[in-house]
Motif scaffolding. Structure first.
Motif, PDB file in Angstrom:
ATOM      1  N   THR A  24       0.814  -1.222   0.000  1.00 44.04           N
ATOM      2  CA  THR A  24       0.000   0.000   0.000  1.00 44.04           C
ATOM      3  C   THR A  24       0.844   1.268   0.000  1.00 44.04           C
ATOM      4  O   THR A  24       1.771   1.407   0.804  1.00 44.04           O
ATOM      5  N   VAL A  25       0.529   2.166  -0.929  1.00 43.93           N
ATOM      6  CA  VAL A  25       1.136   3.506  -0.966  1.00 43.93           C
ATOM      7  C   VAL A  25      -0.007   4.505  -1.155  1.00 43.93           C
ATOM      8  O   VAL A  25      -1.148   4.113  -1.388  1.00 43.93           O
ATOM      9  N   GLY A  52      -2.812  10.987  -2.400  1.00 43.54           N
ATOM     10  CA  GLY A  52      -3.376  11.051  -1.049  1.00 43.54           C
ATOM     11  C   GLY A  52      -4.228   9.870  -0.629  1.00 43.54           C
ATOM     12  O   GLY A  52      -4.538   9.733   0.551  1.00 43.54           O
ATOM     13  N   ALA A  53      -4.642   9.018  -1.569  1.00 41.72           N
ATOM     14  CA  ALA A  53      -5.527   7.906  -1.211  1.00 41.72           C
ATOM     15  C   ALA A  53      -4.770   6.584  -1.288  1.00 41.72           C
ATOM     16  O   ALA A  53      -3.956   6.366  -2.189  1.00 41.72           O
ATOM     17  N   SER A  54      -5.056   5.676  -0.345  1.00 46.09           N
ATOM     18  CA  SER A  54      -4.347   4.393  -0.301  1.00 46.09           C
ATOM     19  C   SER A  54      -4.683   3.543  -1.526  1.00 46.09           C
ATOM     20  O   SER A  54      -5.842   3.457  -1.931  1.00 46.09           O
ATOM     21  N   VAL A  55      -3.663   2.950  -2.107  1.00 46.63           N
ATOM     22  CA  VAL A  55      -3.854   2.004  -3.216  1.00 46.63           C
ATOM     23  C   VAL A  55      -2.863   0.848  -3.055  1.00 46.63           C
ATOM     24  O   VAL A  55      -1.834   1.001  -2.389  1.00 46.63           O
ATOM     25  N   LYS A  56      -3.205  -0.285  -3.663  1.00 46.46           N
ATOM     26  CA  LYS A  56      -2.287  -1.420  -3.666  1.00 46.46           C
ATOM     27  C   LYS A  56      -1.413  -1.289  -4.903  1.00 46.46           C
ATOM     28  O   LYS A  56      -1.896  -1.462  -6.029  1.00 46.46           O
ATOM     29  N   SER A  57      -0.120  -1.016  -4.688  1.00 50.12           N
ATOM     30  CA  SER A  57       0.745  -0.693  -5.822  1.00 50.12           C
ATOM     31  C   SER A  57       1.100  -1.920  -6.645  1.00 50.12           C
ATOM     32  O   SER A  57       1.707  -1.806  -7.695  1.00 50.12           O
ATOM     33  N   CYS A  58       0.679  -3.106  -6.178  1.00 53.20           N
ATOM     34  CA  CYS A  58       0.878  -4.322  -6.970  1.00 53.20           C
ATOM     35  C   CYS A  58      -0.253  -4.507  -7.963  1.00 53.20           C
ATOM     36  O   CYS A  58      -0.225  -5.419  -8.766  1.00 53.20           O
ATOM     37  N   THR A  59      -1.273  -3.684  -7.870  1.00 51.33           N
ATOM     38  CA  THR A  59      -2.462  -3.873  -8.698  1.00 51.33           C
ATOM     39  C   THR A  59      -2.662  -2.655  -9.600  1.00 51.33           C
ATOM     40  O   THR A  59      -3.765  -2.270  -9.930  1.00 51.33           O
ATOM     41  N   MET A  60      -1.556  -2.021  -9.931  1.00 51.98           N
ATOM     42  CA  MET A  60      -1.566  -0.871 -10.834  1.00 51.98           C
ATOM     43  C   MET A  60      -0.353  -0.996 -11.730  1.00 51.98           C
ATOM     44  O   MET A  60       0.722  -1.385 -11.274  1.00 51.98           O
ATOM     45  N   PRO A  92       4.718  -1.260   6.682  1.00 53.81           N
ATOM     46  CA  PRO A  92       4.620  -0.114   5.769  1.00 53.81           C
ATOM     47  C   PRO A  92       3.213   0.037   5.187  1.00 53.81           C
ATOM     48  O   PRO A  92       2.686   1.148   5.102  1.00 53.81           O
ATOM     49  N   GLY A  93       2.613  -1.098   4.811  1.00 57.38           N
ATOM     50  CA  GLY A  93       1.261  -1.063   4.258  1.00 57.38           C
ATOM     51  C   GLY A  93       0.240  -0.649   5.303  1.00 57.38           C
ATOM     52  O   GLY A  93      -0.663   0.142   5.028  1.00 57.38           O
TER      53      GLY A  93
END
Ligand SMILES: Cc1cc2nc3c(=O)[nH]c(=O)nc-3n(C[C@H](O)[C@H](O)[C@H](O)COP(=O)(O)OP(=O)(O)OC[C@H]3O[C@@H](n4cnc5c(N)ncnc54)[C@H](O)[C@@H]3O)c2cc1C
Ligand code: FES
Ligand code: FES
Lengths: 276, 155
Positions: free
Chosen positions: B48-49, B53-61, B103-104
């Motif tokens: 998660t990053v 400003g909004a949380s996203v799963k950076s493995c799914t982008m 971190p997530g």
């Protein structure tokens, strides 16, 4: 895991996107929120030759008041539905269903158009569209057409959308009291079964999630209610016309049991909120 | 294809392959190894990053989906030597064991507090449903987030 290599296109406008889809035909997949497509590409369950990333089409992200319905842009994110004041006022059940989709990170990315186009019968938001007889506005290079929400999906992950078409808007009729009962094994999971009851234009409508190859309208329950049957008796009809699968999350029989129980709970919750 | 993103206040320009996931770009190309990869199924939230400003799963982008965006990773939270209030609260409440999910968890918590500065315990649990802790230290994580909120962690 990383996806198989593909050609990447990022149109800036809808016309450009439609032209690209027209050109690429069934080689291409639209990439909206990416929260169904990318997981499938990572696992290599999907390997499109080209991806048309529509993330720049900001003009397709909106909620507008249409007088008797909300017009919702296809790229409106689940999180927008959770927080939009028009949604809360005009179709409150859409807000509560959106809140139950996945987790906050998923809701920050996933879109309404994407979830409907993906046509997973376990998807939550299609229940609102199907129960309320929403209209799906589809655009292609040759113009636009409107599809009743109940006719969009034809089977597991199958729709009547042509490869060169895109969902651009969803028209969702105003609704009054509604309740969605989603049964999951763990918090962020997809529904083992879901049942949605909502009143709109005077009548109670019921839709079932994950009880067949598509989101199903529980017409037998609705008919029983129209005849004045009690919630408990009407809910018994919830399995009519369903064909759930059995899998690790539950057998077909267990899903039918859940459909009845969840439908009764949803109906009773609507009754309770209407008595208030 | 050209990618321009701002990460933790720094602007980066790179040529990336379209199939590069954001998490791999952050870790392998930019050397920001705070966000972790914990699963193949978009389930664990270790990656998660914050995206604008909004949380996203950076493995799914795809990294390219973040072109032009502003990203914050866990490395970008502290103010010099002073930890972010959420980081400080995780430390004070022993909200980590092996630290893999941390971190997530921290980034999901920062995103929550930005939207809802005064959540109750149930709201914290619901907001962290997309983050799994294999050490199962959930009680202390929830305590830490509530503590951070009480200390004005949303700022
Ligand atoms: C961890 C996790 C948990 C989840 N849990 C749930 C859950 O509990 N309930 C639930 O309902 N969903 C859940 N989802 C799925 C999520 O809601 C997805 O966002 C949604 O199903 C797809 O929307 P998207 O915008 O991400 O679509 P994408 O992944 O971008 O696209 C999905 C499909 O639709 C097509 N498409 C997308 N937009 C359009 C358009 N406008 N016109 C035509 N075709 C289009 C794509 O080509 C693709 O085939 C979960 C996802 C994840 C990763
Ligand atoms: S690595 Fe598990 S959700 Fe991203
Ligand atoms: S502290 Fe080990 S996974 Fe959470």
């Amino acid at each position: 895991m990383i996806p198989v290599a593909f050609g990447y296109h990022r149109p800036e406008t809808l016309d450009e996107a439609l032209a690209l889809l027209g050109e690429l035909g069934d080689e291409a997949k639209v990439l909206a929120g990416g929260h169904s497509l990318i997981p499938m590409m990572k696992l290599r369950l999907a390997a499109p030759l080209a991806v048309v990333d529509v993330g720049r089409l900001h003009s397709l992200r909106y909620v507008r008041d249409g007088g008797d319905h909300l017009a919702i842009g296809a790229l409106t994110r689940h999180h927008d539905l959770e927080t939009d004041s028009l949604v809360a006022q005009r179709v409150p059940v859409l807000r509560s269903v959106a809140h139950l989709v996945g987790d906050p990170q998923v809701r920050h990315r996933g879109t309404l158009g994407g979830t409907l186009a993906h046509a997973d019968p376990a998807g939550d938001l299609a229940a609102v569209a199907v129960a309320l007889d929403a209209t799906i506005v589809v655009a292609g290079t040759t113009g636009r057409r409107e599809v009743p929400a109940g006719d969009l999906a034809t089977g597991y992950f199958e729709t009547t959308l042509a490869p060169e078409e895109m969902i651009v808007e969803i028209k969702v009729p105003y609704a009054e009291a509604g309740e969605y009962q989603k049964f999951t094994r763990r918090a962020q999971d997809w529904a083992v079964v879901g049942s949605l009851a909502v009143r709109s234009r005077g009548t109670l409508r019921v839709a079932l999630v994950n009880m067949g190859a598509t989101t199903i309208r529980a017409t037998a329950v609705e008919a029983a209610l129209a005849e004045g049957t009690s919630a408990a008796e009407a809910a018994v009809e919830a399995t009519v016309g369903t064909s759930p699968v059995g899998d690790l999350a539950g057998s077909a029989e267990y899903r039918q049991h859940l459909a009845r129980v969840l439908t009764e709970r949803a109906l009773l919750a609507v009754e309770r909120s209407e008595r208030r | 294809m050209q990618l321009e993103i701002t990460v933790n206040g720094r602007r980066y320009h790179h040529d990336v392959e379209p199939r590069t996931l954001l998490i791999h770009h952050l870790r392998d190309q930019l050397g920001l190894t705070g966000a972790n990869v914990g699963c193949d199924t978009s389930s664990c939230g270790a990656c998660t990053v914050l995206l604008d400003g909004a949380s996203v799963k950076s493995c799914t982008m795809l990294a390219l989906q973040a072109d032009g965006a502003t990203i914050t990773t866990v490395e970008g939270l502290a103010d010099g030597e002073i930890p972010h209030p959420v980081q400080a609260a995780f430390r004070a409440n022993h909200a980590l064991q092996c630290g893999f999910c941390t971190p997530g968890m921290v980034m999901a918590s920062v995103s929550l507090l930005a939207e809802n500065p005064h959540p109750d315990a149930d709201e914290v649990r619901t907001a962290l449903e997309g983050n799994l802790c294999r050490c199962t230290g959930y009680h202390n994580i929830v305590r830490a987030v509530l503590d951070a909120a009480a200390q004005g962690g949303a700022e």
